[in-house]
Design a protein around this motif. Sequence first.
Motif, short mmCIF file in Angstrom:
data_model
loop_
_atom_site.label_atom_id
_atom_site.label_comp_id
_atom_site.label_asym_id
_atom_site.label_seq_id
_atom_site.Cartn_x
_atom_site.Cartn_y
_atom_site.Cartn_z
N SER A 34 0.84 -1.19 0.00
CA SER A 34 0.00 0.00 0.00
C SER A 34 0.88 1.24 0.00
N GLN A 35 0.28 2.33 -0.43
CA GLN A 35 0.97 3.62 -0.47
C GLN A 35 2.15 3.64 -1.45
N SER A 36 2.09 2.81 -2.49
CA SER A 36 3.15 2.85 -3.49
C SER A 36 2.67 3.65 -4.68
N LEU A 37 3.57 4.04 -5.53
CA LEU A 37 3.20 4.75 -6.76
C LEU A 37 2.27 3.89 -7.61
N PHE A 38 2.56 2.60 -7.66
CA PHE A 38 1.75 1.69 -8.46
C PHE A 38 0.31 1.64 -7.95
N THR A 39 0.12 1.40 -6.67
CA THR A 39 -1.25 1.31 -6.15
C THR A 39 -1.95 2.65 -6.21
#
Length: 164
Positions: A34-39
């Motif tokens: 969670s909290q990644s650029l992807f998500t």
Amino acid sequence: MFRIARSIPASAVRLAATASRPTLTRYFSQTAPSQSLFTDYVDKVRPAIKEITARELNGQLTKEPFNPPADLHVLDVREPYEWNEFHLPNAIYTGRGTLEGKIESLVPNTEDSIVVYCASGYRSILAADALKNMGYKKVYSLKGGISAWKGAGLPVSQNPNVVL
């Protein structure tokens, strides 16, 4: 060429050299952190994509057993090794990386219904977005991916040559 002063231990130089390199974590067939650029990107795209649940899709596929709807195409956009382990019955394999190039030969009619799925629903959201942007009108992502399908106790097809 760099010359290392004798007063600095070689192990300290190796440690300093590797400390400046970023750590690369790879995620294969796993839910991204969670909290990644992807998500964040998937969450931005998700509202524009229709999602279908495993139960809803199964209902459409089993309305007439042995005769799935001709205008409903289920596409697996996972990696080849994932497909080889198991996949949805009657699904067509096309990896995410080749989807846009192959879609016209797989689904020539832009009015047909397409359901794309992956392991957990992230890649399929992006695949559905690409198909929608290419002009396909009825594109859905399988909510929760094949993990949700299996979690609902629905059947999967297995490659007889793969031992799980």
